[in-house]
Motif scaffolding. Structure first.
Motif: not given
Length: 117
Positions: A35-37, A42-44, A49-51, A94-96
């Motif tokens: 869950t922490a991962a 998701v935060l990363l 995306r915001l960056a 890949s992150l998705r």
């Protein structure tokens, strides 16, 4: 100089998902770790995306200033948002996929926990 590694030793980042989950220990430890991962991923992904969108807004404002186009900030922001969605869909694939694997793992563990208790 780094000390030599024992034969058959793999660095921690070389472990695949199954080995990493097995190495974590108890089921409750795996669940909270997974869950922490998932939260971290998701935060990363959101920050990336915001960056991208912020960079595109900055680039469009720079182009606007360089060519004296007088584009409204709202128009630049909307264009950056549309471009950012398309770019991040390709660039962060890949992150998705890692997020999707973590979601599946968390869901599976929750189903198993419900069956047991």
């Amino acid at each position: 100089m780094t000390p030599p590694r024992p034969a058959g030793h793999q660095p921690a980042d070389a472990l695949d998902d199954a080995q990493a989950h097995t190495a974590l220990g108890s089921a409750s430890g795996r669940q909270s770790s997974s869950t922490a991962a998932l939260i971290r991923l998701v935060l990363l992904y959101t920050a990336a995306r915001l960056a991208v969108i912020a960079g595109l807004v900055a680039a469009l404002i720079g182009i606007d200033a360089a060519f004296d186009l007088e584009l409204p900030l709202v128009l630049s922001s909307m264009a950056a948002l549309l471009l950012g969605v398309a770019i991040s869909a390709v660039a962060f694939r890949s992150l998705r996929r890692r997020i999707n694997r973590e979601v599946l793992a968390v869901d599976e563990r929750r189903r198993d926990a419900r069956k047991r208790g």
